[in-house]
Design an enzyme around this catalytic site. Structure first.
Site, PDB file in Angstrom:
ATOM      1  NE  ARG A  79      -2.698  -1.796   3.212  1.00 50.17           N
ATOM      2  CZ  ARG A  79      -3.177  -1.621   4.556  1.00 50.17           C
ATOM      3  NH1 ARG A  79      -4.030  -0.720   4.827  1.00 50.17           N
ATOM      4  NH2 ARG A  79      -2.501  -2.524   5.284  1.00 50.17           N
ATOM      5  CE  LYS A  89      34.234  24.407  -4.058  1.00 47.97           C
ATOM      6  NZ  LYS A  89      34.789  23.852  -5.327  1.00 47.97           N
ATOM      7  CG  ASP A 103       4.924  -2.202  10.033  1.00 44.39           C
ATOM      8  OD1 ASP A 103       5.142  -2.611  11.334  1.00 44.39           O
ATOM      9  OD2 ASP A 103       4.230  -2.812   9.358  1.00 44.39           O
TER      10      ASP A 103
END
Ligand code: UD1
Ligand code: CA
Length: 477
Positions: A34, A368, A121
């Site tokens: 699902r 950076k 789960d």
């Protein structure tokens, strides 16, 4: 940097001695169709971490002696993602029910130990609840985690005798109408002595409405065999919520984020709206930190005392020094910042950025893999990449380090007290000496000497008597 508060709970809780260790079995073989996703269900993320990862974290906080994950269809991806030396993997194929799933783990469990069963789960299960369940079980009891639900449909019901003692669990599909009226349900989480568990599982049958081997049938067996069955309830209802689809995943994400936000508030962090913050990792804050709405924190973030973060910032793996202010819409990644910096709005720092104290980065400034020393400023529209910038440097609007020739990257060095005029390109490798000034518009391709003005633009001229062209009239030659 202030004392970062976070993650108090794991430190506090692992210090409670129980005198023995737990074996943990995590059931994670369900397919999760699902979810409608190629990603296996237990890898679906809550706060950017797979659900199963949350469960494993809880198991580890209990100092489990062994963790056995029962996996099934498509489970190789699960194994690859979460494999670790402390995990034993047991494959369940085909999947014949929760009892059958635990049977697959039995070769990994030692008689004489206690086993805790968790679901992969059910990600929000929390350590304090499991500790209580563990204590309730002791060395010889069967302890069940149960909850009372207004609508218990779909769950196994906890059936008690007149004296209130648990006698068995009945699955909804096998229950009588009277049993279905029971609102106390089985969460699936339980603790049992391994030796007995092994014996009970050996006697399971699939003679029931679903033709499955029900783990829940061991409760009746325990009662018959004279093993005491006790129950505990979770501290928070959400701890036992399972996830079968994306809607439930989203719901648990919000619950989890709400809990994290509450923890930050308890630690004294000001959240302008606790419903609008997302922490996907670990956020540690000093005193009097203030976070405006819609900020996302990823990985490990440490904010020092008095740091203020404006709305809509994304901050990932960063340490931010005391008193630094990050204005709205800034994106900070793999960065260290000193104290009293002023960053943004719309600033971007990328991996390898190290800013000392009182550095200012304004709008549309990107940094950076560079180190910028204290009191230096780049307030508008600049790119500083692969650079070492000294103290009190002023980088004008539109300045960029040309660090890349299409094949290799080179460093730019800008020494202390340099002033760089607007719209300057520094073609690396190049060094600007201490105290040098670069005129606006310079394309610097050779080192600029210290203390002098270097400028590369064409000389300005004015043409006397020059006239603008005028539009011709129709018919004119
Ligand atoms: C189970 C319980 C029920 C409880 C409910 C709580 C049984 C028989 N019933 O219901 O009492 O109220 O959980 O949610 O135990 N799994 C496997 N292999 C299998 C079957 C399941 O690994 O063969 C795993 C699933 O991935 C899941 C967990 O076990 O993580 C529970 O399975 P699920 O089908 O959701 O539970 P139910 O049997 O419906
Ligand atoms: Ca279920």
């Amino acid at each position: 940097m202030g004392n970062p508060g976070g993650m108090l709970e794991s430190a506090a809780l692992t210090s409670i001695p129980t005198g023995f260790q737990m074996e943990v079995v995590v059931l994670a073989a369900g397919q999760g169709k699902r979810m409608r996703s190629v990603l296996p269900k237990v890898l679906q993320p809550i706060a950017a971490k797979p659900m199963l990862g949350h469960v494993l974290e809880a198991a580890r906080a209990l100092e489990a002696s062994r963790i056995c994950v029962v996996y099934g269809h498509g489970g190789e991806a699960v194994r690859e993602r979460l494999d670790a030396p402390d995990i034993a993997w047991a494959r369940q194929e085909p999947q014949l029910g929760t009892g059958h799933a635990v049977m697959q783990a039995l070769p990994h469990l030692a008689d004489g130990e206690m086993a805790l069963v968790l679901y992969g789960d059910v990600p929000l299960i929390a350590v304090p609840t499991l500790r209580r369940l563990e204590q309730a079980a002791g060395r010889e009891r069967l302890a069940l985690l149960t909850v009372d639900m207004d609508d218990p449909s779909g769950y196994g019901r906890v059936i008690r005798d007149d004296a209130g003692r648990v006698i068995r669990i009945v699955e909804e599909k096998d229950a009588t109408p009277a049993e279905r009226a029971v609102r106390e349900v089985n969460t699936g989480v339980l603790v049992a002595p391994v030796a007995q568990l092994r014996a009970w599982l050996g006697r399971l049958t699939n003679d029931n409405a679903q033709g499955e081997y029900y783990l829940t049938d061991i409760i009746g067996m325990a009662v018959e065999g004279g093993v005491e069955v006790v129950t505990e309830q979770p501290d928070h209802f959400a701890e036992t919520l399972g996830v079968n689809n994306k809607a439930q995943l989203a719901e648990l994400e919000r619950i989890h984020q709400g809990m994290l936000a509450r923890r930050l508030l308890e630690e004294g962090v000001t959240l302008l709206d606790p419903a609008r913050i997302d922490v996907r990792g670990h956020l540690a804050c000093g005193r009097d930190v203030e976070i405006d709405v819609n900020c996302v924190f990823e990985g490990d973030v440490v904010l020092g005392d008095g740091v203020r973060v404006g709305a809509n910032c994304v901050i990932r793996n960063a340490r931010v020094g005391a008193g630094t202010r990050i204005a709205p819409f800034s994106h900070i990644e793999d960065t260290e910042m000193g104290e009293l910096c002023v960053i943004g709005p719309y600033a971007r720092t990328r991996p390898g950025t190290v800013l000392a104290d009182d550095v200012h980065l304004g709008n549309f400034v990107e940094v950076k893999n560079s180190r910028i020393e204290s009191h230096s400023k780049a307030n508008h529209l600049a790119y500083v990449g692969d650079a070492d910038v000294g103290q009190r440097v002023n980088i004008g609007a539109g300045t960029i380090t040309c660090n890349y020739d299409g094949a290799n990257k080179f460093r730019t060095t800008i020494e202390d007290d340099v002033f760089i005029g607007s719209d300057t390109q520094l073609v690396a490798p190049v060094t600007v000496g201490r105290g040098a000034t670069l005129g606006a518009g310079t394309t610097l391709s050779k080192d600029a000497p210290a203390g002098q003005l270097t400028v590369s633009r064409a000389k300005q001229i004015t043409i006397p008597g020059w006239k603008r062209p005028v539009k011709r009239k129709p018919g004119e030659a």
